[in-house]
Scaffold this motif. Sequence first.
Motif, PDB file in Angstrom:
ATOM      1  N   LEU A  37       0.840  -1.203   0.000  1.00 43.52           N
ATOM      2  CA  LEU A  37       0.000   0.000   0.000  1.00 43.52           C
ATOM      3  C   LEU A  37       0.876   1.254   0.000  1.00 43.52           C
ATOM      4  O   LEU A  37       0.691   2.170  -0.812  1.00 43.52           O
ATOM      5  CB  LEU A  37      -0.902  -0.027   1.243  1.00 43.52           C
ATOM      6  CG  LEU A  37      -1.659   1.258   1.605  1.00 43.52           C
ATOM      7  CD1 LEU A  37      -2.627   1.632   0.485  1.00 43.52           C
ATOM      8  CD2 LEU A  37      -2.435   1.075   2.911  1.00 43.52           C
ATOM      9  N   ALA A  38       1.871   1.277   0.892  1.00 36.30           N
ATOM     10  CA  ALA A  38       2.756   2.443   0.971  1.00 36.30           C
ATOM     11  C   ALA A  38       3.555   2.592  -0.321  1.00 36.30           C
ATOM     12  O   ALA A  38       3.664   3.690  -0.877  1.00 36.30           O
ATOM     13  CB  ALA A  38       3.692   2.297   2.165  1.00 36.30           C
ATOM     14  N   ALA A  63      -0.861   8.165   2.970  1.00 39.71           N
ATOM     15  CA  ALA A  63      -0.946   6.693   2.970  1.00 39.71           C
ATOM     16  C   ALA A  63       0.448   6.101   2.894  1.00 39.71           C
ATOM     17  O   ALA A  63       0.764   5.112   3.581  1.00 39.71           O
ATOM     18  CB  ALA A  63      -1.792   6.216   1.789  1.00 39.71           C
ATOM     19  N   ALA A  64       1.298   6.703   2.078  1.00 35.07           N
ATOM     20  CA  ALA A  64       2.683   6.215   1.955  1.00 35.07           C
ATOM     21  C   ALA A  64       3.391   6.336   3.303  1.00 35.07           C
ATOM     22  O   ALA A  64       4.063   5.398   3.761  1.00 35.07           O
ATOM     23  CB  ALA A  64       3.431   7.003   0.890  1.00 35.07           C
ATOM     24  N   LEU A  65       3.204   7.473   3.947  1.00 37.21           N
ATOM     25  CA  LEU A  65       3.866   7.686   5.236  1.00 37.21           C
ATOM     26  C   LEU A  65       3.319   6.720   6.291  1.00 37.21           C
ATOM     27  O   LEU A  65       4.077   6.103   7.044  1.00 37.21           O
ATOM     28  CB  LEU A  65       3.669   9.132   5.695  1.00 37.21           C
ATOM     29  CG  LEU A  65       4.306   9.448   7.045  1.00 37.21           C
ATOM     30  CD1 LEU A  65       5.823   9.351   6.950  1.00 37.21           C
ATOM     31  CD2 LEU A  65       3.896  10.831   7.531  1.00 37.21           C
ATOM     32  N   GLY A  66       1.989   6.587   6.308  1.00 38.95           N
ATOM     33  CA  GLY A  66       1.366   5.690   7.287  1.00 38.95           C
ATOM     34  C   GLY A  66       1.910   4.280   7.137  1.00 38.95           C
ATOM     35  O   GLY A  66       2.327   3.647   8.109  1.00 38.95           O
ATOM     36  N   GLY A  67       1.932   3.784   5.901  1.00 43.92           N
ATOM     37  CA  GLY A  67       2.445   2.435   5.649  1.00 43.92           C
ATOM     38  C   GLY A  67       3.900   2.324   6.055  1.00 43.92           C
ATOM     39  O   GLY A  67       4.329   1.326   6.630  1.00 43.92           O
ATOM     40  N   ALA A  68       4.658   3.371   5.753  1.00 46.26           N
ATOM     41  CA  ALA A  68       6.091   3.339   6.059  1.00 46.26           C
ATOM     42  C   ALA A  68       6.346   3.361   7.556  1.00 46.26           C
ATOM     43  O   ALA A  68       7.401   2.946   8.019  1.00 46.26           O
ATOM     44  CB  ALA A  68       6.796   4.518   5.395  1.00 46.26           C
ATOM     45  N   MET A  69       5.367   3.868   8.323  1.00 43.87           N
ATOM     46  CA  MET A  69       5.566   3.886   9.769  1.00 43.87           C
ATOM     47  C   MET A  69       5.145   2.571  10.418  1.00 43.87           C
ATOM     48  O   MET A  69       5.771   2.115  11.377  1.00 43.87           O
ATOM     49  CB  MET A  69       4.812   5.061  10.396  1.00 43.87           C
ATOM     50  CG  MET A  69       5.567   6.358  10.135  1.00 43.87           C
ATOM     51  SD  MET A  69       4.946   7.844  10.922  1.00 43.87           S
ATOM     52  CE  MET A  69       3.325   7.494  11.396  1.00 43.87           C
ATOM     53  N   LEU A 138      11.523   4.466  -4.883  1.00 43.63           N
ATOM     54  CA  LEU A 138      11.750   3.385  -3.919  1.00 43.63           C
ATOM     55  C   LEU A 138      10.477   2.585  -3.668  1.00 43.63           C
ATOM     56  O   LEU A 138      10.536   1.412  -3.288  1.00 43.63           O
ATOM     57  CB  LEU A 138      12.257   3.968  -2.599  1.00 43.63           C
ATOM     58  CG  LEU A 138      13.685   4.516  -2.635  1.00 43.63           C
ATOM     59  CD1 LEU A 138      13.931   5.446  -1.459  1.00 43.63           C
ATOM     60  CD2 LEU A 138      14.683   3.354  -2.617  1.00 43.63           C
ATOM     61  N   GLY A 139       9.332   3.220  -3.870  1.00 43.02           N
ATOM     62  CA  GLY A 139       8.063   2.542  -3.647  1.00 43.02           C
ATOM     63  C   GLY A 139       7.870   1.353  -4.583  1.00 43.02           C
ATOM     64  O   GLY A 139       7.250   0.350  -4.209  1.00 43.02           O
TER      65      GLY A 139
ATOM     66  N   ALA B 237       7.513  -6.311 -12.917  1.00 46.31           N
ATOM     67  CA  ALA B 237       6.284  -5.989 -12.187  1.00 46.31           C
ATOM     68  C   ALA B 237       6.323  -4.550 -11.693  1.00 46.31           C
ATOM     69  O   ALA B 237       5.308  -3.835 -11.736  1.00 46.31           O
ATOM     70  CB  ALA B 237       6.090  -6.950 -11.020  1.00 46.31           C
ATOM     71  N   ALA B 238       7.502  -4.088 -11.241  1.00 44.50           N
ATOM     72  CA  ALA B 238       7.627  -2.712 -10.772  1.00 44.50           C
ATOM     73  C   ALA B 238       7.383  -1.744 -11.929  1.00 44.50           C
ATOM     74  O   ALA B 238       6.716  -0.709 -11.778  1.00 44.50           O
ATOM     75  CB  ALA B 238       9.010  -2.490 -10.168  1.00 44.50           C
TER      76      ALA B 238
END
Lengths: 302, 254
Positions: A37-38, A63-69, A138-139, B237-238
């Motif tokens: 998700l993040a 959402a990215a930050l939340g997932g990363a935390m 990086l995601g 996939a990425a």
Amino acid sequence: MSEERNGRRTDSYYGRPVIKEPVWTWEIPWYFFTGGLAGASAPLALAADLSGNQRLARSARLAALGGAMVSPVLLISDLGRPERFLNMLRVVKPTSPMSIGTWVLSSFGLSSGIAATSDVFGVFPRARTLFEGAAALLGLPLATYTAVLFADTSVPVWHEARKELPLVFASGAAASAGACAAVFTPVGEAAPARRLAVGGVLAEIGAAELMKRRLGRLLAEPYEKEEAGRYSKLATTLSGAGAAVLGLAGGKNRAAAVAGGAMILAGALCERWSVYKAGFQSARDPRYTVEHQRERRRRKGL
Amino acid sequence: MGFFTDTSVCIGCKACEVACKEWNDVPDVIGELTGESYDNTSSLGANTWRHVAFIEQRIPTEVPDADGDVRWLMSSDVCKHCTEAPCLDVCPTGALFRTEFGTVVVQEDVCNGCGYCIPACPFGVLDRREDDGRAWKCTLCYDRLKGGMEPACAQACPTDSIQFGPLDELREKANGRLEMLHEAGVEEARLYGANEEEYGMGAFFLLLDEPEVYGLPPDPEVVTRKLGRLWGAAALAAGALAAGVAAAFIGGGR
Ligand code: SF4
Ligand code: SF4
Ligand code: SF4
């Protein structure tokens, strides 16, 4: 079928597993979900930002930050000796997907953290784009490396799904990121998120189907029974229904967007659980290791 | 350095299991009777670094309804100290390393209990110990080798079923023994893991039946060899994910 000779099973020692069942616990499928998700939310945030859709960008960034935390907490809690987490950062080991993944997650957390902080407090706008770009880049590995992590083991249903597993995880990540953003963004500004969610669901269901076909009759079996089977069915049902609700009514009605998005998120989580459980089930029963390898020997003409 | 375990002379005395526990101070799990033949440890694990399997096989007779004879297969199993070890490659902390003797050892102080090595091993050797969370397995008596001694299990073996030494010498011995058995009419004798091209094992076996009967995988694979291809699939996939996100913005709309 297990071959019988002189009245006893010849495929294993008293029915004991040949490989060890993984010792990973519930944190792992949850982490695969939050990480995905993040990971997919970061490129969504960047694209929304670049297209000038700031509301959508902000939802995705958070959402990215939340997932990363949440993700590191899950990972550390799964370790047998959490106090030794820093040993993970002792080396960069290219042969270990877990080592690479830890580094990707750490740098992703840093970048998305800076991007979100700069957004919320309105500071360093230029740095924001830079870190947002880094987080978006990086995601992509963050959402897919977990498939390599599973496939790089001797667990037959994971290793033999090595080509399709990254696609299953990437599309599940796309579906989750789109769904999450659609839930937290006013409907008028969430059209790209809805498209990403619906497209992600279609790709996810397709990739999972393809994976099971390519696994063949024997190795697809764990996906049809016990917990993996239940999660697998639930994943398709929830994701499919969620995509229908979000796609058809989510553009007009916020309640529908929230309901559809939530179902898609739950579906993506179930998909991870089904992959996780299928691996455990196939490790526990020696048939999957032995018959699969016997078949391979036969093909090699040995 | 490694092991050649000749199961055709194993008498199932379990001296190796006990010697290993004694020397390495491995927690005692003996006493949990399983009801599986005479085996009380069942499999390799965090607290069983040598495991002697007892396989009861009924040999059919010509006489209908007669029970027939029982054949006993016994085999002492251990970590294979793979020459290309999946467990070692996947370990994210570097806790697993290759020693100067070519063996594979876990450093207890570095292992963080991530458990990755456990499903990576094709032989189900490594396992996490419940109470301390770390992964444990045979060290091929690293401390003894350093002191110029042979491993405790090999030394304790009364029949020389477990032989320790340089791998090429052991392979030669194994081939000689196989020939001898075949000449004596024991056709079912076969070597397992002695052919380096198939799968490099630092501990290999002479068996009297299919490997799976002993709980060994019939065609072990160095799964980590495909790592490049695995990353390739992930990169594709990425890329698809990036394209998907971009495509979602085509047509604009808010
Ligand atoms: S047998 Fe398993 S634990 Fe032993 S070296 Fe090979 S992969 Fe590692
Ligand atoms: S459990 Fe320990 S030895 Fe095994 S991979 Fe993790 S850190 Fe390495
Ligand atoms: S070599 Fe040492 S550690 Fe390994 S099984 Fe034998 S006695 Fe145990």
